[in-house]
Design an enzyme around this catalytic site. Structure first.
Site, short mmCIF file in Angstrom:
data_model
loop_
_atom_site.label_atom_id
_atom_site.label_comp_id
_atom_site.label_asym_id
_atom_site.label_seq_id
_atom_site.Cartn_x
_atom_site.Cartn_y
_atom_site.Cartn_z
N GLU A 66 0.72 -1.21 -0.13
CA GLU A 66 0.08 -0.03 0.15
C GLU A 66 0.94 1.32 0.13
OE1 GLU A 66 -2.78 -0.43 3.32
OE2 GLU A 66 -3.80 -2.19 2.40
N HIS A 96 -10.19 -5.78 -2.35
CA HIS A 96 -11.33 -5.51 -1.33
C HIS A 96 -12.42 -4.91 -2.21
CE1 HIS A 96 -9.13 -6.69 2.17
NE2 HIS A 96 -8.21 -5.98 1.87
#
Ligand code: XIL
Length: 483
Positions: free
Chosen positions: A161, A238
């Protein structure tokens, strides 16, 4: 992957009971039967199906029953993150991570390391340092954690990330140590453990026309062009928290793959477990040969980090409709598509089999590990998987290459492929003359199965690493010498 050895174990019983004919017939791999678990269904096309596992839930037998049955890859949900593994500088703690690693590998599952460098879940002491001191701490952390798991893991999420939604770098404390922090992390990781595949992992990079996807894509492209070591991109997937499946997901996967990296869906969850989104994301992976597997971010809805969205495949012990949509998509893909397509050489067999089985027994030594192909505990039980182990000259490491291309051990057992797909287990079995027990010993150092055409392969280098067959790729983990 787990299904075939289990079938073999049952057959072993049938043979012992004297039902030899039925046993011999059933040993011909039934490539077209639909598999009944996610892991076995994915294995038909050489892929894996994984889950995040929380160490705190390993005492819950309802949870472990599903997890052990359905999956063949495991990611530690929190236990291998920097705050867990190095709570104080230089003091590493692997107790929870090892609990998960041991649970998974004792059940024949592979493990994905997650994660080494991230802006979140950092040890508190990283907050007190910056600049070159934090840079050195990151390097030491990568070295310390990777040394512990050296030779044991299939993948590491080296960096997690690191991008903003607009495609720029996230302004984390790690970013502030210098823009080269990501490549330093990957170079450090490659040196620390050359046997594990190194991945960049992120969320909201599934939509090909999204700025963040393009930002990450350009970084991977840059790394590949400059030789920065990177093997894979993890797309968290996600589709919760407001995100959903984009129609161009497959384009994103194939575009990353075209840069020369594997891709994987690493943390899948979907709001209310939409069957169309689950089927669509699975299909997108199946359609891309370098999409190597899918991992869901938890077992049951109650285990999810976003449990109020009921985003997983199980509700209590029940399979949800989304489970069936995923299973069907996995079954429809196997066994013809291969996730590592291209680049396969056709080696020439050179070592001639010894005539009449009269040649002496020898060792099969892995080029990367220097370790021997070994039958655990000198077992003679049909279906025992073979592994790497320190060479010791004992009878459970003594293989004879016969005139009929068998690799015999103990005079009566043969090295046997429990299937022909990528990831099929390699085990010992009573010699039966079939092609899944015949091997070519090739001039390029590989040993290939006559039935599968695939190479003897091992994911790591440590004692206990299990041997499988896999598409030949020219790498050192597929070279073995018969001596
Ligand atoms: C999550 C875990 O599921 C939670 O238990 C924890 O509290 C926070 O982290 N992206 C990642 C994962 O890479 O590590 C995160 O996991 C979810 C988002």
């Amino acid at each position: 992957m787990a299904a075939r050895p289990r079938i073999r174990a049952l057959l072993g019983g049938a043979l012992a009971a004297g039902v030899a004919v039925i046993g011999a017939m059933a040993m011909i791999p039934d490539a077209n039967a639909a598999a009944s678990t996610l892991g076995a269904a994915a294995a038909q096309s050489g892929r894996y199906f994984g889950t995040a596992i929380a160490a705190s839930r390993l005492g819950d037998s309802a949870y472990t029953t599903i997890a052990a049955r359905e999956f063949n890859m495991v990611t530690a949900e929190n236990e291998m993150k920097p705050d867990a593994t190095e709570p104080q500088r230089g003091q590493f703690n692997f107790s929870s991570g090892d609990q998960i690693y041991n649970w998974a590998t004792q059940r024949g599952m592979k493990v994905r390391g997650h994660t080494l460098a991230w802006h979140s879940q950092q040890p508190s002491w990283w907050g007190g340092i910056s600049g070159s001191s934090l840079r050195q701490a990151m390097i030491d952390h990568i070295n310390g954690v990777m040394a512990h798991y050296k030779g044991k893991l299939a993948y590491w999420d080296v960096v997690n990330e690191a991008y903003n939604e607009d495609g720029s770098r996230r302004n984390s404390n790690l970013q502030q140590t210098g823009n080269d922090w990501i490549e330093v992390a990957f170079r450090t990781a490659r040196n620390a453990d050359p046997s594990v595949k190194l991945c960049y992992n992120d969320y909201n990079i599934e939509n090909w026309s999204y700025a963040k996807t393009q930002g990450v894509y350009r970084m991977i492209q840059d790394f590949k062009s400059r030789g920065v070591p990177i093997d894979c991109v993890g797309l968290q997937t996600h589709f919760t928290g407001g995100s959903s499946l984009p129609s161009n997901f497959q384009t994103t996967l194939s575009s990353f793959a075209a840069l020369g990296v594997d891709v994987a869906l690493t943390e899948v969850d979907v709001t209310n477990a939409s069957t169309t989104q689950y089927a669509g994301l699975t299909q997108a992976c199946m359609n891309v040969s370098r999409c190597v597997g899918i991992t869901v971010w938890g077992v049951r809805d109650q285990d999810s980090w976003r449990s109020s969205e009921n985003p997983l495949l199980f509700s209590g012990s029940n399979k949800k409709a989304a489970y069936t949509s995923v299973l069907n998509a996995l079954n429809a893909a196997g066994p013809t598509t291969s996730p590592t397509g291209g680049g396969t050489q056709s080696p020439t067999p050179t070592t001639s089999p010894t005539s009449g089985g009269g040649g002496g027994a020898g060792r099969i030594v892995g080029a990367q590990s220097g370790r021997c192909v070994d039958v655990p505990n000198a077992s003679q039980t049909n279906g025992t998987r073979v592994q790497l182990y320190d060479c010791n000259g004992q009878s459970n490491q003594q293989w004879t290459y016969t005139s009929s291309k068998q690799l015999q051990i103990y005079g009566s057992r043969c090295l046997d492929a429990a299937g022909s797909g990528n990831g099929a287990a390699v085990q010992i079995y009573s010699c039966n003359g079939q092609t899944n027990q015949q091997w070519n010993v090739n001039s390029n150092g590989t040993i290939t199965g006559v039935q599968s055409g695939r190479c003897l392969d091992v994911w790591g280098t440590g004692n206990g690493q299990q041997i499988q067959i896999y598409d030949c790729n020219g790498q050192a983990n597929q070279r073995f010498s018969l001596s």
